[in-house]
Design a protein around this motif. Structure first.
Motif, PDB file in Angstrom:
ATOM      1  N   SER A  50      35.244  55.069  45.841  1.00 33.53           N
ATOM      2  CA  SER A  50      35.486  54.655  44.456  1.00 33.53           C
ATOM      3  C   SER A  50      34.263  53.960  43.863  1.00 33.53           C
ATOM      4  O   SER A  50      33.946  54.154  42.684  1.00 33.53           O
ATOM      5  CB  SER A  50      36.714  53.762  44.362  1.00 33.53           C
ATOM      6  OG  SER A  50      36.465  52.521  44.962  1.00 33.53           O
ATOM      7  N   SER A  51      33.539  53.181  44.642  1.00 37.15           N
ATOM      8  CA  SER A  51      32.336  52.535  44.106  1.00 37.15           C
ATOM      9  C   SER A  51      31.251  53.567  43.807  1.00 37.15           C
ATOM     10  O   SER A  51      30.531  53.465  42.811  1.00 37.15           O
ATOM     11  CB  SER A  51      31.823  51.455  45.049  1.00 37.15           C
ATOM     12  OG  SER A  51      31.374  52.025  46.250  1.00 37.15           O
ATOM     13  N   PHE A  98      38.159  54.467  50.933  1.00 40.36           N
ATOM     14  CA  PHE A  98      38.503  54.551  49.507  1.00 40.36           C
ATOM     15  C   PHE A  98      37.639  53.610  48.674  1.00 40.36           C
ATOM     16  O   PHE A  98      37.221  53.967  47.580  1.00 40.36           O
ATOM     17  CB  PHE A  98      39.989  54.248  49.279  1.00 40.36           C
ATOM     18  CG  PHE A  98      40.871  55.439  49.434  1.00 40.36           C
ATOM     19  CD1 PHE A  98      40.629  56.606  48.731  1.00 40.36           C
ATOM     20  CD2 PHE A  98      41.951  55.404  50.292  1.00 40.36           C
ATOM     21  CE1 PHE A  98      41.442  57.703  48.871  1.00 40.36           C
ATOM     22  CE2 PHE A  98      42.775  56.503  50.444  1.00 40.36           C
ATOM     23  CZ  PHE A  98      42.511  57.665  49.729  1.00 40.36           C
ATOM     24  N   HIS A  99      37.363  52.446  49.196  1.00 42.45           N
ATOM     25  CA  HIS A  99      36.521  51.504  48.448  1.00 42.45           C
ATOM     26  C   HIS A  99      35.113  52.064  48.290  1.00 42.45           C
ATOM     27  O   HIS A  99      34.525  52.006  47.205  1.00 42.45           O
ATOM     28  CB  HIS A  99      36.482  50.155  49.167  1.00 42.45           C
ATOM     29  CG  HIS A  99      35.620  49.147  48.493  1.00 42.45           C
ATOM     30  ND1 HIS A  99      35.958  48.582  47.285  1.00 42.45           N
ATOM     31  CD2 HIS A  99      34.409  48.635  48.838  1.00 42.45           C
ATOM     32  CE1 HIS A  99      35.008  47.751  46.920  1.00 42.45           C
ATOM     33  NE2 HIS A  99      34.046  47.761  47.847  1.00 42.45           N
ATOM     34  N   LEU A 125      31.817  56.678  42.940  1.00 46.05           N
ATOM     35  CA  LEU A 125      32.264  57.375  41.731  1.00 46.05           C
ATOM     36  C   LEU A 125      32.022  56.531  40.484  1.00 46.05           C
ATOM     37  O   LEU A 125      31.651  57.058  39.427  1.00 46.05           O
ATOM     38  CB  LEU A 125      33.743  57.750  41.843  1.00 46.05           C
ATOM     39  CG  LEU A 125      34.074  58.896  42.790  1.00 46.05           C
ATOM     40  CD1 LEU A 125      35.583  59.073  42.892  1.00 46.05           C
ATOM     41  CD2 LEU A 125      33.414  60.181  42.348  1.00 46.05           C
ATOM     42  N   GLN A 126      32.219  55.232  40.571  1.00 45.34           N
ATOM     43  CA  GLN A 126      31.957  54.357  39.419  1.00 45.34           C
ATOM     44  C   GLN A 126      30.472  54.347  39.067  1.00 45.34           C
ATOM     45  O   GLN A 126      30.100  54.411  37.896  1.00 45.34           O
ATOM     46  CB  GLN A 126      32.448  52.937  39.708  1.00 45.34           C
ATOM     47  CG  GLN A 126      33.940  52.793  39.679  1.00 45.34           C
ATOM     48  CD  GLN A 126      34.378  51.387  40.087  1.00 45.34           C
ATOM     49  OE1 GLN A 126      33.563  50.573  40.509  1.00 45.34           O
ATOM     50  NE2 GLN A 126      35.675  51.138  39.964  1.00 45.34           N
TER      51      GLN A 126
END
Length: 173
Positions: free
Chosen positions: A146-147, A142-143, A149-150
């Motif tokens: 999510s990074s 997930f980390h 995607l950011q």
């Protein structure tokens, strides 16, 4: 004198003698042979019922004899260890396994003298290890996602069209 024949010995049939119930044999006399093997002893044989001495009908040990611990905690440890280990190996379901494996470990420690408790303790420990490993893997995934995607969001919204293509190429690597 009378001309009557002598009365036959009691056969167990007919009206009972004084103090007997119907169908009950009279007690054998002294020197009578014991009953054949497998047949119940007629009244008068054996020692009779033991005196109760204040313990009630069953004596001092109760109706089933001495009671030993049966290992309920050991069985609970084993069952919780099995279920917890299976659930711990399934991603996203492993969070349900946390309380099960912890209880399996606790019950296994409390009932360690039983073999089932040792198996439950081992399965609970392996389930806890699997749960922790899966939690770390899921959090890392997930980390990472999510990074990415950011970074993609920053590239798309804060750059020109020319730079957006460069962002897409950069993010593909």
């Amino acid at each position: 004198m009378t001309d009557y024949p002598p009365s036959p010995p009691p056969s167990g049939y007919g009206p009972p003698e004084y103090g007997q119930q119907y169908g009950q044999q009279p007690p054998p006399g002294p020197g009578a042979p014991p009953p054949p093997y497998g047949y119940p002893s007629p009244p008068g044989y054996g020692y009779g019922p033991a005196p109760a001495y204040g313990y009630g009908q069953y004596g001092p040990l109760g109706p089933l004899g001495p009671q030993y611990p049966r290992g309920g905690l050991a069985t609970a440890s084993l069952v919780l260890g099995i279920i917890g280990f299976v659930l711990a190996c399934i991603p996203f379901v492993n969070y349900v396994a946390y309380p099960l494996v912890v209880l399996a470990i606790i019950f296994g420690i409390l009932a360690i003298r039983w073999g089932k408790a040792k198996a439950g303790l081992i399965l609970g420990s392996l389930g806890l290890l699997a749960t922790v490993v899966w939690t770390i893997v899921i959090v890392a995934i997930f980390h990472h996602v999510s990074s990415d995607l950011q970074r993609f969001h920053r590239c798309v919204h804060h750059t020109s069209i020319y730079h957006q293509d460069r962002c897409n190429k950069y993010l593909d690597n």
